[in-house]
Design an enzyme around this catalytic site. Structure first.
Site, PDB file in Angstrom:
ATOM      1  N   ASP A 150     -11.836  60.712  79.410  1.00  0.00           N
ATOM      2  CA  ASP A 150     -13.188  60.883  79.143  1.00  0.00           C
ATOM      3  C   ASP A 150     -13.815  59.985  80.017  1.00  0.00           C
ATOM      4  O   ASP A 150     -13.788  60.172  80.854  1.00  0.00           O
ATOM      5  CB  ASP A 150     -12.994  61.674  77.681  1.00  0.00           C
ATOM      6  CG  ASP A 150     -13.763  62.024  77.275  1.00  0.00           C
ATOM      7  OD1 ASP A 150     -14.411  62.663  77.069  1.00  0.00           O
ATOM      8  OD2 ASP A 150     -15.396  60.928  76.679  1.00  0.00           O
ATOM      9  N   HIS A 191      -7.776  68.413  73.972  1.00  0.00           N
ATOM     10  CA  HIS A 191      -8.629  66.855  74.318  1.00  0.00           C
ATOM     11  C   HIS A 191      -7.397  65.310  73.986  1.00  0.00           C
ATOM     12  O   HIS A 191      -8.110  64.657  75.515  1.00  0.00           O
ATOM     13  CB  HIS A 191      -9.706  67.177  74.206  1.00  0.00           C
ATOM     14  CG  HIS A 191     -10.474  66.107  74.546  1.00  0.00           C
ATOM     15  ND1 HIS A 191     -11.374  65.680  76.083  1.00  0.00           N
ATOM     16  CD2 HIS A 191     -11.412  64.691  74.378  1.00  0.00           C
ATOM     17  CE1 HIS A 191     -11.532  65.147  76.504  1.00  0.00           C
ATOM     18  NE2 HIS A 191     -12.085  64.083  75.733  1.00  0.00           N
TER      19      HIS A 191
END
Length: 292
Positions: A107, A272
């Site tokens: 990320d 994620h």
């Protein structure tokens, strides 16, 4: 008390421009640096780091502006540029005696890792990227109603003042919404870890927003300059991501191939927060990368 990775030492070391970074360090062997994402701290690597530390020196810093690291004021555009944050990581690793190291980011940390790979090719031996496309490509693939998945990118790109106030006034709800919606199974983040992420994020609203704001400004400038110059990542690169290409209508592997000629592109069924949801899969991907 700040939570850290069990069995790892917790240190504070210099980054760039006098900023100090907090980091968890463990294991021995060739060095691997792991960079966390949003809205997390280095603690997101706890499972993967323990496995990698059986064969490697593993360094897990909190990025500038996050966790227990310094949170300098964004007095100029470079303060939270990924170029500056990449320099933090290179400086920290050098302080630990590592002039060359493998780097893996998730990320926001993956954006820092990408920039480090471009800016410091002599230092980064292997590059791992979890669940992003580069900043310039990110803005290009978000369009129409599908862009609602990245609403926070647009919110935090706004001029200073309103985003910080809005988020600070509902910090737990704001940051918690990502922990809930981005994980296929939110229970993989235990309550005490979730509480640590929320505490750390609420204490860093201004710097987190500054990090995101840089990605709508100076980071785009830097990426475009490299694109125009034909710059590419010189080291072996592994990208692991959800199937964003299908969801958003673009060729994810193709986007990465343009930047990384030596590419291993993998899709995961995990959500994620894949280092916490599928640590065995992510550890194996990193080990495969390091063997190239």
């Amino acid at each position: 008390m700040t939570l850290t990775i069990p069995g790892f030492d917790h240190v504070r070391l210099p980054g760039a421009d006098g900023v100090e970074l907090a980091a968890a360090v463990g294991g021995s062997g060739s060095p691997v640096v792991l960079l966390h994402g949003f809205p997390q701290t280095h603690l997101m690597w706890r499972h993967v780091a323990e496995r990698l530390a059986e064969e490697h020196t593993v360094i897990c810093p909190d990025l500038r502006g996050y966790g227990a690291s310094d949170k300098p004021a964004a007095t100029d555009p470079d303060a939270y540029a990924k170029r500056t944050m990449a320099a933090d990581v290179v400086t920290l690793a050098a302080a630990l005696g590592h002039e060359r190291f493998a780097l893996v980011g998730h990320d926001r940390g993956a954006l820092v890792a990408f920039r480090a790979g471009l800016d410091h090719p002599e230092t980064i031996t292997h590059l791992g990227i979890l669940d992003i496309v580069p900043t310039l490509d990110m803005w290009n693939v978000l369009h129409g109603t599908s862009a609602t998945v990245g609403y926070h990118l647009y919110l935090m790109a706004q001029p200073p003042g309103l985003p910080e106030a809005m988020i600070a006034n509902s910090a737990d709800a704001f940051f918690g919404s990502f922990l809930d919606s981005w994980a296929d199974d939110p229970t993989v983040i235990p309550e005490e870890v979730r509480a640590e992420y929320l505490r750390a994020s609420a204490a860093a609203v201004t710097s987190i927003v500054a990090d995101y704001r840089a990605s709508a400004g100076i980071d785009v400038v830097h990426d475009r300059a490299d694109l125009d110059a034909g710059s590419q990542l010189a080291m072996p690169v592994t990208v692991v991501q959800q199937d964003w290409g299908t969801r958003l209508g673009y060729d994810a592997a193709g986007v990465w191939k343009a930047w990384a000629p030596d590419l291993d592109h993998r899709l995961t069924r995990a959500g994620h927060f894949m280092a916490e949801e599928a640590p065995d899969e992510i550890t194996a991907a990193i080990q495969d990368l390091l063997a190239r």
